[in-house]
Design an enzyme around this catalytic site. Structure first.
Site: not given
Ligand code: NAD
Length: 482
Positions: A248, A282
């Site tokens: 997502e 999002c």
């Molecule tokens: P992010 O991608 O920076 O981090 C999300 C998670 O991934 C965190 O727990 C982070 O520690 C982990 N992560 C980071 N690098 C990783 C790796 N190499 N391997 C495994 N895990 C890793 O996102 P964020 O800043 O926490 O959240 C914002 C983003 O989330 C925005 O882009 C938003 O659009 C998206 N989002 C999407 C939805 C949806 O339903 N489509 C809902 C909410 C948020």
């Protein structure tokens, strides 16, 4: 804050971590807690424990009971959790209470799904030569689900992962976002008190690069459910081997406004959907694509609404927009607004004060600015005039993302025509891109992800069909008298 919850939950015990990271209050910038940074060895132990637990599938009725109890405890402990939520996210009390109530209902939906899991009969007897055979599937848990959550909905995104995974009979290893781990830890504690036996929910807090990466590369995990940025989603897909994934991801969602739309409704809903959680949702309304006939009138209504938003301290009564998750994110968004100002003096708000960004409205900008093409994740809405709904649909389809799109019109034909043409996961007629209730199949296409959440759909994906075939011999004629 002393809760005994360290951030590393393995086999029912919060473990003393070797490394910790500070979690800050996003408005006051005070320290709230120190939380584990799980090492790859910790992650390995957590998965080993989850694997041991997953060998015994809890009965469906027990899973249902645990999920219902967890929902009740969440509501009963609302005040403690709302306080954690506001501190670690910087979101307002309204955002916190709404998300908590919704999350409790989401666990209840998952409880319902736990007792509805069923396979189907397969008509193998219709194939010549198989007349004596009968086949059916049962649905079995995949085993271990790896759940990785973002910062911006620390209760509900965790619940969209943990809830269906447990309902389906799996064990889960959860990695919350490193900047907002406290709600997830409180929820794990609740599940223990709701009767979930040790090992079925393991929690590994820590950075994405170390803790998340160790989780993703472990091939004992059969299913990853991830919500976060598109860049990280790509890495997870690339590094997770043959495990199935739900991704997502990001978006720069649009809502389209036709000339016949109810403009008061548009302005009210778009203001809420563009600025709640400081725009860090999002499906936030990032772009309003407005037919020219109503552009000026809607612009005036939006100016009025956005000018009335109160921003700053998320704990102050009546605040609509709190700080962003980090000063560097607010600075990034402010620089995008500065870019939109070049060659366009029709920009409202956007002043920066630490991590608080004043709600901004960009009116009729130049076409190639970042606010129109990338994900802002900030309290800023851009109003774009379009010649027609068709042109707006084309603009949505030309972009890299495809999560949800809103469309305001009273014309059914136009609504259906646009809904068929839009390349997105969901089209919302007479509401914004941000409409979401938790029973919906929810997910994006293109760079917004793959797979859909929603308890019914996620439970299906977190189970495998197991085929059972019977070769039925014709019974021998029974002897007379027997
Ligand atoms: P992010 O991608 O920076 O981090 C999300 C998670 O991934 C965190 O727990 C982070 O520690 C982990 N992560 C980071 N690098 C990783 C790796 N190499 N391997 C495994 N895990 C890793 O996102 P964020 O800043 O926490 O959240 C914002 C983003 O989330 C925005 O882009 C938003 O659009 C998206 N989002 C999407 C939805 C949806 O339903 N489509 C809902 C909410 C948020």
């Amino acid at each position: 804050m002393e809760t005994g919850r360290t951030g590393l939950l393995i086999d029912g015990q919060w473990q003393a971590p070797s490394n910790v990271v500070t979690v800050w209050d996003k408005y006051t910038q005070q320290e709230i807690a120190k939380v584990a940074v799980a090492t790859p060895a910790d992650v390995d132990r957590a998965i080993t424990g989850a694997q041991a637990a997953s060998r015994t599938v809890l009965p469906a009725a027990r899973r249902q009971e645990i999920l219902l109890k967890a929902a009740d405890l969440l509501v009963a402990e609302q005040e403690e959790i709302v306080a954690l939520y506001i501190a670690e996210t910087g979101f307002t009390r309204t955002d916190a209470v709404n998300e908590l109530k919704r999350t409790a209902d989401l666990y209840r939906l998952c409880a319902g799904e736990a007792v509805r899991i069923a396979g189907e009969e397969i008509p193998v007897a219709a194939t010549p030569g198989s007349e004596n055979r009968m086949a059916f599937t049962t649905r079995v848990p995949v085993g271990i689900v790896g759940a990785i959550a973002p910062f911006n909905a620390p209760l509900s995104t965790v619940a969209h992962k943990v809830g269906p995974a447990l309902a389906a009979g799996n064990a889960v290893v959860l990695k919350p976002a490193e900047v907002t781990p406290l709600c997830a830890m409180a929820v794990a504690d609740i599940f223990q008190r709701a009767g979930l036996p040790a090992g079925y929910l393991q929690v590994v807090c820590g950075s994405g690069r170390t803790t998340g990466d160790a989780l993703v590369r472990d091939n004992r995990i059969r299913f990853f459910t991830f919500t976060g940025s598109t860049a990280v989603g790509r890495m997870i897909k690339a590094n997770s081997g043959i495990a199935r994934v739900h991704l997502e991801l990001g978006a720069n969602s649009a809502s389209i406004v036709a000339n016949d739309a109810d403009l008061d409704l548009v302005a009210r809903l778009a203001t809420k959907a563009g600025y709640r959680k400081a725009g860090q949702v999002c499906t936030s309304v990032q772009r309003l694509l407005v037919e020219k006939g109503v552009f000026d009138e809607l612009t005036e209504k939006m100016r009025r609404n956005v000018g009335a938003l109160r921003f700053g301290d998320p704990r102050a009564q009546g605040t609509d927009v709190g700080p962003m998750i980090a000063a560097k994110e607010a600075e990034r968004a402010a620089s995008w607004i500065a870019e939109a100002r070049r060659g366009n003096d029709n920009v409202m708000g956007g002043q920066l004060d630490g991590s608080v960004l004043e709600p901004a409205l960009i009116i009729d900008p130049l076409p190639d600015i970042r606010l129109l093409n990338e994900e802002a994740f900030a309290p800023v809405v851009t109003l774009v005039p379009v010649d027609s709904v068709d042109q707006a649909v084309q603009q949505v389809n030309d972009g890299q993302y495809g999560l949800q799109t809103g469309l305001f019109t009273r014309d059914l034909d136009r609504a259906f025509h646009a809904a068929k043409s839009l390349q997105v996961g969901g089209v919302i007629i007479n509401d914004t891109s941000s409409y979401h209730v938790d029973s919906m199949p929810y997910g994006g296409v293109k760079d917004s992800g793959i797979g859909v959440e929603g308890p019914k759909f996620a439970v299906q994906d977190m189970t495998d069909p197991k085929l059972i075939v019977l070769n039925l011999n014709t019974p021998k004629a029974s002897k007379e008298g027997n």
